[in-house]
Design an enzyme around this catalytic site. Structure first.
Site, PDB file in Angstrom:
ATOM      1  N   ASP A   4      39.047  26.436  65.326  1.00 56.62           N
ATOM      2  CA  ASP A   4      39.579  25.194  65.881  1.00 56.62           C
ATOM      3  C   ASP A   4      40.535  25.474  67.052  1.00 56.62           C
ATOM      4  OD1 ASP A   4      39.871  22.235  65.182  1.00 56.62           O
ATOM      5  OD2 ASP A   4      41.970  22.843  65.216  1.00 56.62           O
ATOM      6  N   ASP A  36      32.215  15.120  48.729  1.00 52.07           N
ATOM      7  CA  ASP A  36      32.774  16.297  48.060  1.00 52.07           C
ATOM      8  C   ASP A  36      31.757  17.435  48.002  1.00 52.07           C
ATOM      9  OD1 ASP A  36      31.076  15.541  45.937  1.00 52.07           O
ATOM     10  OD2 ASP A  36      32.605  14.160  45.188  1.00 52.07           O
ATOM     11  N   ASP A  89      34.257  14.696  66.257  1.00 51.67           N
ATOM     12  CA  ASP A  89      35.240  14.184  67.223  1.00 51.67           C
ATOM     13  C   ASP A  89      34.599  13.322  68.303  1.00 51.67           C
ATOM     14  OD1 ASP A  89      37.305  15.609  66.020  1.00 51.67           O
ATOM     15  OD2 ASP A  89      37.006  17.360  67.297  1.00 51.67           O
ATOM     16  N   ASN A 135      31.198  11.923  42.716  1.00 53.08           N
ATOM     17  CA  ASN A 135      31.917  11.405  41.538  1.00 53.08           C
ATOM     18  C   ASN A 135      32.403   9.969  41.681  1.00 53.08           C
ATOM     19  OD1 ASN A 135      33.900  11.783  43.376  1.00 53.08           O
ATOM     20  ND2 ASN A 135      35.155  13.173  42.147  1.00 53.08           N
ATOM     21  N   GLU A 190      36.203  26.755  69.301  1.00 48.80           N
ATOM     22  CA  GLU A 190      36.288  25.449  69.960  1.00 48.80           C
ATOM     23  C   GLU A 190      37.093  25.685  71.235  1.00 48.80           C
ATOM     24  OE1 GLU A 190      37.613  20.840  69.168  1.00 48.80           O
ATOM     25  OE2 GLU A 190      38.896  22.469  68.522  1.00 48.80           O
ATOM     26  N   ASP A 218      29.175  11.758  48.191  1.00 48.79           N
ATOM     27  CA  ASP A 218      30.201  11.689  47.146  1.00 48.79           C
ATOM     28  C   ASP A 218      29.523  11.793  45.781  1.00 48.79           C
ATOM     29  OD1 ASP A 218      32.213  10.936  45.400  1.00 48.79           O
ATOM     30  OD2 ASP A 218      32.135   8.814  45.945  1.00 48.79           O
ATOM     31  N   ASP A 274      34.374   8.473  43.775  1.00 53.01           N
ATOM     32  CA  ASP A 274      35.733   8.106  44.216  1.00 53.01           C
ATOM     33  C   ASP A 274      35.752   7.659  45.686  1.00 53.01           C
ATOM     34  OD1 ASP A 274      35.414  10.453  45.578  1.00 53.01           O
ATOM     35  OD2 ASP A 274      37.204  11.448  44.787  1.00 53.01           O
TER      36      ASP A 274
HETATM   37  C1  NOJ Z   1      39.807  19.905  66.894  1.00 53.59           C
HETATM   38  C2  NOJ Z   1      39.169  19.271  65.716  1.00 53.59           C
HETATM   39  O1  NOJ Z   1      37.783  19.222  65.921  1.00 53.59           O
HETATM   40  C3  NOJ Z   1      39.797  17.916  65.572  1.00 53.59           C
HETATM   41  O2  NOJ Z   1      39.127  17.116  64.624  1.00 53.59           O
HETATM   42  C4  NOJ Z   1      41.245  18.097  65.214  1.00 53.59           C
HETATM   43  O3  NOJ Z   1      41.894  16.849  65.202  1.00 53.59           O
HETATM   44  C5  NOJ Z   1      41.962  18.984  66.237  1.00 53.59           C
HETATM   45  N1  NOJ Z   1      41.195  20.123  66.603  1.00 53.59           N
HETATM   46  C6  NOJ Z   1      43.266  19.478  65.680  1.00 53.59           C
HETATM   47  O4  NOJ Z   1      43.019  20.406  64.660  1.00 53.59           O
END
Ligand code: NOJ
Length: 557
Positions: free
Chosen positions: A202, A29, A327, A23, A256, A21, A25
């Site tokens: 994603d 960033d 994740d 700044n 992914e 970060d 907050d």
């Molecule tokens: C996979 C992403 O890595 C995850 O963080 C996200 O919640 C889901 N796709 C939905 O976009």
């Protein structure tokens, strides 16, 4: 246009909210990232995967995008972003952005239009259906959201339901609509023109749904999968984006690939298919996890069998190698005794165990210093996954709360998202303000400053490994041969290119393990080149005795 640069890359994943970060907050960033570019260069990585930095209402921390062409003001401006990418390129670091196009935010202008009326030009950008039952008040089918609960939400304005495989603020795009596919192509080309080197797509395996959206086989958390994982038109759609955007520049496109097993992988990643360059598999993550969040004990033979499946894919497929991302829990806690006396050995052993495989390795921020899971009280979890699980279980089965707590203490996504530990001081060198998420109490011991100063740190070990991989043809192209496939504690494999061999032996147990290595041809000629334990090292003879979490790599030329 494609050179395949990613085959020689080591990636570093930045989760911008938690990285640095600038700044005060409390939120990481882009200028914070800029301030750490020399750190990345020094680490030796030559590519970055940046989790989403686009405009977002933050229901899922940026994985809900409300404007694909602009930057989240919490993170900075497009000019900051331009400075960041220029700084990366100056240092020989490629930038791969997240592309979240299975769904948008419900605050995206397309969805705002789409929900206005059934004849709105944007109506078909999303998946709307009538409800079941006489009054249409039951969802159109039984699919579940990956964040638990039904995958549909009712909208009063038009009296119809829209599909959302994630939160209700993440409506799924309708990829069957050619206009949607053209939008995706345009977004990609917009960022390529600005210099981006690729995308991490994603949940790309979810984009094509079976016509008629039939009910799925019942399952409380993952219901409907068989109707949208690698769905009927996915190849046509990926091919179209590939032809019109991804292959027009020297890019890397990694998908992914949730739900995609190694047997399915060639259909989307084999070079001749012109779809994706590589896949981030979940198969390995599922070995010790049930239904996305319930922890299971690690079964090493199963874990190795999954790796083997991916390692043995046809030559025209390329792997993505990882243990951590935003994740997943911290690997050091997941695969070993986390914050125990062997934390350093463990962190280094894990690094060796996947860095020597065929594919592109990814290091997630903090992994290089051995950051661990965090102990949180229920009210301290902030991620949508954990908070929804607590809310729903609290409502429907409160007696299961202790189990939910236990599961989240091991598997919640929050563990990966605690602020990066740069220094031992208030705010961990991450922020001078109040951090958006709790910082791990172990920052006194586990931080970048300490690791930089200690030649035997996990960080310095990663540096050596990264340098070792660079341009190493045996690791990139060598054959993969595995030994002791059924062994419950040892992961042992060889990489071999024209007789130039590396023998990798990793002890996944926190105890000594003796191994008879006479099966490994010419083991007595092997020279030790990488090891994670300080002190005296052994020759590879007929047998070897490995200490807790010991990892060794031998070379035979
Ligand atoms: C996979 C992403 O890595 C995850 O963080 C996200 O919640 C889901 N796709 C939905 O976009």
């Amino acid at each position: 246009m494609k050179t395949g640069w990613y085959k020689d890359a080591v990636f570093y994943q930045i989760y911008p909210r938690s990285f640095c970060d600038s700044n005060g907050d409390g939120v990481g960033d882009i200028r914070g990232i800029i301030s750490k570019l020399d750190y990345l260069k020094d680490l030796g990585v030559n590519a970055v995967w940046l989790s989403p930095v686009y405009k977002t209402p933050n229901d899922d921390n940026g994985y809900d995008i409300s404007d694909y062409r602009d930057i989240n003001p919490e993170f900075g401006t497009l000019d900051d972003w331009k400075e960041m990418i220029a700084g990366m390129h100056e240092r020989g670091i490629k930038l791969v952005m997240d592309l979240v196009v299975n769904h948008t935010s419900d605050e995206h202008a397309w969805f705002q239009e789409s929900k206005k009326s059934k004849d709105n030009p944007y109506r078909d950008y999303y998946i709307w259906r009538k409800g079941r039952g006489k009054d249409g008040k039951r969802p159109p089918n039984n699919w579940s959201s990956r964040f638990v609960g039904p995958a549909w939400d009712y909208d009063e304005t038009t009296g119809e339901w829209y599909l959302h495989l994630f939160s209700k603020k993440q409506p799924d795009l309708n990829w069957d609509n050619p206009k949607v596919r053209q939008e995706v192509i345009d977004i990609c080309n917009y960022w390529f023109e600005l210099g981006v080197d690729g995308f991490r797509c994603d949940v790309i395996t979810y984009i094509s749904k079976v016509a008629g959206l039939p009910n799925g086989k019942w399952n409380p958390v993952m219901c409907g999968d068989e109707h949208f994982v690698l769905g009927p038109n996915i190849h046509e759609y990926l091919n179209q984006v590939n032809q019109n955007a991804w292959s027009k520049y020297d890019t890397m496109i990694v998908g992914e690939a949730i739900g995609c097993k190694y047997v399915d992988a060639p259909s989307i990643i084999a070079e001749s298919r012109n779809e994706l360059d590589s896949a981030i598999t979940f198969e390995l993550m599922e070995v010790d996890m049930w239904m996305n969040f319930f922890p299971l004990k690690l079964n090493l033979p199963k874990f190795k069998a999954v790796q083997r499946g991916w390692q043995n894919l046809p030559k025209e497929c390329w792997n993505t190698l990882y243990y951590e991302n935003h994740d997943q829990p911290r690997s050091i806690t997941r695969y070993g005794n986390g914050y125990g006396i062997y934390r350093k050995e463990l962190g280094k052993m894990l690094a060796v165990s996947y860095f020597m495989l065929r594919g592109t390795p990814y290091v997630y921020e903090g992994q290089e210093i051995g950051m661990t899971n965090i102990a949180l009280k229920q009210e301290e979890y902030v991620d949508i996954m954990a908070t929804r699980i607590f809310t729903i279980i609290g409502k429907v089965a409160p007696f299961l709360m202790p189990i939910a707590h236990w599961a989240m203490s091991k598997r919640a996504r929050d563990h990966a998202r605690t602020p990066m530990q740069w220094e031992d001081k208030t705010g961990a060198g991450f922020t001078t303000g109040k951090p958006w998420m709790k910082i791990n109490r172990n920052l006194g011991e586990i931080n970048v400053k300490n690791d930089l100063a200690n030649p035997n740190s996990i960080l310095n070990f990663y540096k050596k490994l990264i340098a070792f991989r660079k341009g190493n043809e045996v690791i990139r192209d060598g054959e993969f041969i595995e030994y002791f496939e059924k062994h419950r504690k040892i992961y042992c494999y060889e990489r071999n290119l024209n007789g130039h061999r590396y023998i990798v032996i990793c002890n996944f147990a926190e105890k000594n393990v003796s191994l008879n290595v006479d099966k490994i041809p010419n083991a007595q000629d092997a020279e030790l080149i990488i090891h994670n334990w300080e002190g005296q090292q052994q020759k590879l003879g007929v047998s070897i005795r490995l200490r807790p979490y010991e990892a060794v790599v031998y070379e035979i030329k």
